[in-house]
Motif scaffolding. Sequence first.
Motif, PDB file in Angstrom:
ATOM      1  N   UNK A   1       0.845  -1.184   0.000  1.00 52.86           N
ATOM      2  CA  UNK A   1       0.000   0.000   0.000  1.00 52.86           C
ATOM      3  C   UNK A   1       0.883   1.238   0.000  1.00 52.86           C
ATOM      4  N   UNK A   2       0.608   2.153  -0.938  1.00 51.67           N
ATOM      5  CA  UNK A   2       1.431   3.342  -1.109  1.00 51.67           C
ATOM      6  C   UNK A   2       0.570   4.601  -1.117  1.00 51.67           C
ATOM      7  N   UNK A   3       1.144   5.656  -0.549  1.00 46.52           N
ATOM      8  CA  UNK A   3       0.479   6.956  -0.569  1.00 46.52           C
ATOM      9  C   UNK A   3       1.544   8.039  -0.491  1.00 46.52           C
ATOM     10  N   UNK A   4       1.646   8.849  -1.534  1.00 43.15           N
ATOM     11  CA  UNK A   4       2.607   9.953  -1.576  1.00 43.15           C
ATOM     12  C   UNK A   4       1.876  11.170  -2.121  1.00 43.15           C
ATOM     13  N   UNK A   5       1.292  11.946  -1.227  1.00 45.75           N
ATOM     14  CA  UNK A   5       0.435  13.049  -1.663  1.00 45.75           C
ATOM     15  C   UNK A   5       1.207  14.091  -2.460  1.00 45.75           C
TER      16      UNK A   5
END
Length: 207
Positions: free
Chosen positions: A3-7
């Motif tokens: 799971x990845x999240x890089x705003x």
Amino acid sequence: MNIFYNREGVGDTLMIQMSSQDAEVRGVEKKGDMARIFDAESEKTLGYNLFNASKYLNIESENGAVAVNSGFVDHFNKLLKDKGFTDTLTYDDRPSFIIGHVLEKGKHPNADKLSICKVDIGDETLQIVCGAPNVEQGQKVVVARVGAVMPSGMLIKEAELRGVPSFGMICSAKELDLPNAPEKKGILVLDNNQPVGGNFFALTENH
């Protein structure tokens, strides 16, 4: 599952990879802010993208990797159901960097500098192709499981090295970004009293 999240880099999109399989043709099924990515030939789900993710979830991430717990997975599964998808995520609480015991070391049939290792990580035995010159049967080692994100940002995937499947990586101190890591090529060999299946970084922090 990764799971990845890089705003800052990607925007307000949560990306979930459920399979490391590469598909020649990918399909997309979109329902509101949720998109399912799948193999167009087999229909197998490869992952999901959740757009405007901050509206739905409180997300903690470091270098793009999201801290996941059972509550996060339960919440996401409810979102999947609410959007009309039938998949469910399964929470795996095993550490990404796990202590393993090298049960066997054999020669790679197609590469002189590679070894085929069987490594016990507590609840399963993994086949890992390793290029380190110092790997030996009987060692306690650090294994980066499939799905682990290395300190360098590299994602560990299932791989095939010179025709032999490999499910993880036996790590060096340098790859783990440990202080005073030697420049000489070779895996990190642990004390023999380290518990198989233990979380390497948790044990390191406690000593």
